[in-house]
Motif scaffolding. Structure first.
Motif, PDB file in Angstrom:
ATOM      1  N   ALA A  98       4.675  -6.416  -5.690  1.00 26.10           N
ATOM      2  CA  ALA A  98       4.290  -7.201  -5.257  1.00 26.10           C
ATOM      3  C   ALA A  98       3.632  -9.331  -6.388  1.00 26.10           C
ATOM      4  O   ALA A  98       3.775  -9.433  -5.960  1.00 26.10           O
ATOM      5  CB  ALA A  98       2.957  -6.757  -4.865  1.00 26.10           C
ATOM      6  N   ILE A 154      -1.564  -7.646  -1.740  1.00 19.76           N
ATOM      7  CA  ILE A 154      -1.122  -6.508  -2.187  1.00 19.76           C
ATOM      8  C   ILE A 154      -1.561  -5.895  -3.723  1.00 19.76           C
ATOM      9  O   ILE A 154      -2.629  -5.239  -3.610  1.00 19.76           O
ATOM     10  CB  ILE A 154       0.438  -6.189  -2.054  1.00 19.76           C
ATOM     11  N   GLU A 181      -4.156   1.237   4.592  1.00 20.17           N
ATOM     12  CA  GLU A 181      -3.724   0.620   3.379  1.00 20.17           C
ATOM     13  C   GLU A 181      -2.111   0.718   3.465  1.00 20.17           C
ATOM     14  O   GLU A 181      -1.674  -0.810   3.044  1.00 20.17           O
ATOM     15  CB  GLU A 181      -4.119   0.607   2.550  1.00 20.17           C
ATOM     16  N   ARG A 182      -0.999   2.012   3.423  1.00 16.10           N
ATOM     17  CA  ARG A 182       0.270   2.056   2.465  1.00 16.10           C
ATOM     18  C   ARG A 182       1.068   1.355   3.947  1.00 16.10           C
ATOM     19  O   ARG A 182       1.622   0.312   4.346  1.00 16.10           O
ATOM     20  CB  ARG A 182       0.338   3.146   2.866  1.00 16.10           C
ATOM     21  N   GLN A 184       0.000  -1.295   6.204  1.00 14.49           N
ATOM     22  CA  GLN A 184       0.078  -2.604   5.621  1.00 14.49           C
ATOM     23  C   GLN A 184       0.731  -3.324   4.332  1.00 14.49           C
ATOM     24  O   GLN A 184       1.260  -4.377   4.554  1.00 14.49           O
ATOM     25  CB  GLN A 184      -1.944  -3.164   4.690  1.00 14.49           C
ATOM     26  N   ILE A 185       0.661  -2.788   3.396  1.00 15.29           N
ATOM     27  CA  ILE A 185       1.520  -2.895   2.104  1.00 15.29           C
ATOM     28  C   ILE A 185       3.260  -2.476   2.996  1.00 15.29           C
ATOM     29  O   ILE A 185       4.069  -3.380   2.901  1.00 15.29           O
ATOM     30  CB  ILE A 185       1.024  -2.183   1.172  1.00 15.29           C
ATOM     31  N   GLU A 186       3.488  -2.073   3.790  1.00 13.16           N
ATOM     32  CA  GLU A 186       4.814  -2.139   4.284  1.00 13.16           C
ATOM     33  C   GLU A 186       5.659  -3.097   4.981  1.00 13.16           C
ATOM     34  O   GLU A 186       6.176  -3.894   4.954  1.00 13.16           O
ATOM     35  CB  GLU A 186       5.568  -0.529   5.071  1.00 13.16           C
ATOM     36  N   ALA A 359       6.392   1.475  -0.957  1.00  9.21           N
ATOM     37  CA  ALA A 359       5.199   1.930   0.425  1.00  9.21           C
ATOM     38  C   ALA A 359       5.773   2.680   0.981  1.00  9.21           C
ATOM     39  O   ALA A 359       4.981   3.208   1.813  1.00  9.21           O
ATOM     40  CB  ALA A 359       5.566   0.276   1.216  1.00  9.21           C
TER      41      ALA A 359
END
Lengths: 488, 323
Positions: A98, A154, A181-182, A184-186, A359
């Protein structure tokens, strides 16, 4: 003899200045890139608990603190002989990917693109990120700002802070992520892959489609063959977080491939009395002065060198871009300094694709992200690829893990000699007897080192995107005869 | 707007994080651009000084000065920018209190030079070459500034109007300061701005109970219970001695505060305040036990004064005579 000083506001451990000396005919006799600042991290690391160095050494550079944070944590793992759990490693690499997207975005849009999109001869007041936004439209400008911001989100999520993150610790990372959270990151990751493709399309449309720029990229003025360094994975593909350091010679043949703990067999550093920064070189080839080629130990560590030192990219879209790059540039290795910008955008796309891979990795939400060290601490080396070059941290501690010795070879430092050589070459080609030194020519000299994204330059470009420069020319008696400045 | 605010940003001995902190304003950068002319000042070497010197005094409305004073060049610029700015702000931990590079004050120029240029294992320097402030090359003279023995804060060399703490200052706080500048709503001279009047503990979401510490842990030695105060669990955390304003970000990933926002309100010496917080939680029955528990704390100076050694009452390690 006349002396011209190009005085940029620049930074590695601080600032930088180019002194160009002209001979009696008014041609360039020599050029020196002087780094007038030092802070001494290697000394005051002594006496600190080694686990604190991942929180101390990032202050070497607030532009790439994540690189120091990771190299330092990896050196700590080695000092403590502790194995990081698989998910811990992946979370570190996730943060790092990121960060790469954010950092390469800053460099391309704020530093490099104004030269290409607006042109090297555009008035300095327009040749900056705000001028760029006016030219390409607010919509694209907002997309750039927003993509960078989401990538930084991130970093903040995993590292606590977006600048100087704190999550990596000897043995792993301090916090696991949950499914929310995962996800969201993906989601951000998919947007960044799209952004990565958009950048390359823009580069094709604006830069490569313009013959003037393509000729400049391919021109001899900006071409310097030398050794190239980069971190590679087990398949010799580019990797930013882990692997072996591979060096290829100016013809592209593997010269050496080494593990972090072997770096002293490969790299040595030279001290010059007129600057505070050292000059690393390949020990086995030796220091032959400010020259490049197979007989000189000078090497570079940049996005371009990473592509040259590897056999390809580990993700599909980036691999496709990698193949297109070498096809257009006429094969491997590529020596054109300005091609570094293109290489940087290919890396950005790789980082975004890698981010999505991580992710969506089934174990990324595993709560086991840390092992507590149990072995006696002694000595360790950690290496990552910082955006501006291979970054090496080497610590020796006592039996309590208190640092006794610290050695750091920082990203941009690798490139100090190549940047100096590129600047001299550009100056020699562009400053000729009788020729009036126009602001545009100065900018071309500056472009030679801007392509390296030297850390002693990047942060300072942030808003106007254009570093202030001034050239003063003296005659042989030391009288000022001409003064040209930009952006002061 | 006829007269846009003239905003200067300058960096002395710093890492660049304060500039990236400005980039972290994100979309608001465009608002800043609309409201102010951002002036970037050149590094002043030789003739560059003349240009800045040629400006009328007070030409810059507000100068945000980040970075510590490590070299003669840094100090010269501090004086010059004071003269040319109506309002001089020490921006970020380095200018405010010396920050991490201020740990250099545990050493001196000689030992730093010997480490960097002679002792580091990758350095190949058989002739013992050290950087010289003036060096005669075949083509002419090249100069570099003098590296001081001691890192100083901006206020130790110049009159400072305001202090913005943080390593780096957090974007919402920067924006609040910019809004205050634009609206002319600045507090009395000498104030800390871009922070609040609480401690980091007051902002931290972890649950605090009464601390009774039998053993202090280094961060890598313990996996803390989530949601519970790190200090309560024996991990030294600078939260109680540190000014709030960052949003207690480090504890959100279960890492202790190291004090980058500087001394808490009404605290003169952050390190002394933290030491006193540590001493007050030790759960010992005898003096020997207390000494043992506190004795396990490694590197007290580097921990309690991580960000503020130059600004602290300690200031620096004693210099050898003539050093």
């Amino acid at each position: 003899m006349q002396k011209i000083s190009i005085d940029p506001i620049t930074r590695l451990e601080g600032h930088g200045r180019i002194d160009i000396f002209l001979d009696e005919e008014g041609n360039v006799a020599n050029a020196y890139l002087v780094i007038p600042e030092l802070r001494g991290f290697e000394k005051f690391a002594e006496g600190r608990p080694v686990e604190e160095l991942p929180r101390i050494t990032p202050r070497i550079c607030g532009v790439c603190p994540e690189a120091h944070h990771m190299a330092s944590a990896k050196a700590c793992d080695a000092v403590y002989h502790v194995e990081v759990p698989s998910t811990g490693k992946k979370l570190r690499e996730l943060l790092y990917s990121a960060f790469y997207v954010a950092d390469h975005t800053v460099h391309f849009y704020i530093l490099a693109a104004p030269d290409f999109v607006l042109g090297p001869d555009a008035p300095p007041a327009e040749r900056n990120i705000l001028g760029l936004i006016h030219r390409v439209g607010l919509e694209i400008g907002s997309k750039v700002i927003s993509s960078r911001g989401k990538a930084m989100d991130i970093v903040g999520m995993l590292g606590g802070k977006t600048i100087h993150p704190v999550g990596a610790i000897p043995g792993g990372v301090s916090k696991a992520i949950n499914e929310e959270e995962r996800a969201q990151i993906e989601a951000i990751g998919h947007e960044l892959v799209e952004f990565g493709q958009f950048n390359l399309q823009l580069f094709h449309d604006v830069v490569l489609a313009n013959k003037t720029y393509l000729d400049m990229i391919l021109s001899d003025t900006f071409t310097t063959p030398m050794y190239y360094m980069g971190l590679v994975d087990e398949n010799n593909k580019v990797n930013f977080y882990d692997g072996l350091v591979r060096v290829v010679d100016p013809e592209g043949n593997e010269f050496v491939k080494y593990a972090p703990e072997e770096y002293l067999d490969v790299i040595a550093e030279r001290v010059e009395p007129w600057t505070y920064l050292k000059f690393p070189y390949l020990k086995k080839v030796g220091w032959k002065g400010f020259v490049t080629g197979k007989d000189s130990g000078v090497y570079q560590a940049t996005p371009l060198s990473r592509l040259n030192a590897a056999d390809g990219m580990a993700t599909p879209r980036a691999q496709e871009a990698y193949e297109g790059f070498y096809e257009t540039m006429g094969g491997k290795p590529v020596h054109g300094t300005l091609a570094t910008h293109w290489a940087r955008l290919i890396e950005l796309l790789y980082a975004a694709e890698r981010l999505v891979e991580l992710a969506t990795d089934p174990e990324i939400t595993d709560p086991h992200v840390r092992n507590i060290p149990t072995e006696m601490p002694d000595e360790g080396v950690g290496i990552v690829e910082a955006p501006r070059g291979t970054l090496t941290h080497h610590y020796t501690t006592d039996e309590k893990g208190i640092v006794q010795k610290c050695n750091l070879i920082v990203g941009t430092t690798n490139n100090y000699a190549p940047i100096s050589i590129s600047v001299k070459k550009a100056a020699q080609a562009l400053i000729k007897k009788g020729q009036v030194i126009s602001e545009g020519i100065l900018n071309r000299v500056e472009m030679a080192f801007r392509s390296y994204d030297p850390c002693f330059g990047c942060a300072t470009h942030t808003l106007p995107g254009q570093m202030p420069l001034e050239v003063v020319i003296w005659d042989a008696e030391g009288n000022e005869v001409q003064r040209i400045s930009q952006n002061l | 707007m006829a007269d846009k605010l003239k905003l200067g940003l300058y960096w002395a001995a710093s890492c660049g994080g304060c500039e990236i902190a400005i980039v972290e304003l994100r979309e608001k950068i465009l608002d800043l651009d609309a409201a102010a002319d951002i002036l970037f000042w050149p590094v002043a070497l030789d003739f560059k000084y003349k240009d800045v010197e040629a400006m009328p005094d007070g030409h810059i409305d507000v100068c945000l000065f980040n970075g510590a004073i490590r070299t003669s060049e840094n100090e010269h610029l501090a004086h010059l920018l004071r003269q040319k700015s109506k309002v001089l702000v020490a921006f970020g931990s380095c200018a405010h209190e010396g920050c991490i590079p201020g740990l250099g004050n545990l050493f001196d120029r000689k030992s730093i030079f010997e480490c960097v240029y002679l002792e580091t294992p990758s350095t190949d320097n058989p002739e013992g070459v050290l950087p010289q402030t003036s060096y005669q090359l075949p083509e002419g003279e090249v100069t570099i500034p003098r590296f001081y023995n001691t890192v100083k804060t901006l206020a130790q060399v110049e009159d400072v109007d305001y202090f913005v703490p943080g390593c780096p200052p957090q974007a919402p706080q920067i924006w609040a300061v910019i809004e205050a500048i634009l609206s002319g709503q600045l507090p009395p001279k000498g104030s800390v701005v871009g922070a609040n009047e609480k401690t980091v503990c007051d902002e931290c979401k972890h649950n605090r109970e009464e601390k009774r510490i039998k053993k202090f842990y280094r961060p890598h030695e313990i996996i803390p219970e989530p949601g519970r105060c790190l200090f309560d669990q024996g991990i030294i955390c600078a939260g109680p001695a540190t000014r709030g304003g960052c949003g207690a970000l480090c504890p959100t990933v279960d890492m202790p505060c190291r004090g980058c926002y500087g001394p808490a309100p009404n605290v003169i010496d952050q390190g002394a305040a933290l030491l006193s917080a540590v001493a007050s939680v030790v759960d010992a029955d005898t003096e020997e036990e207390a000494a043992r528990i506190v004795g396990e704390i490694v590197d007290p100076v580097g921990t309690f004064y991580r960000f503020g050694l130059p600004a602290s009452l300690l200031h620096r390690a004693r210099l050898e005579v003539g050093g």
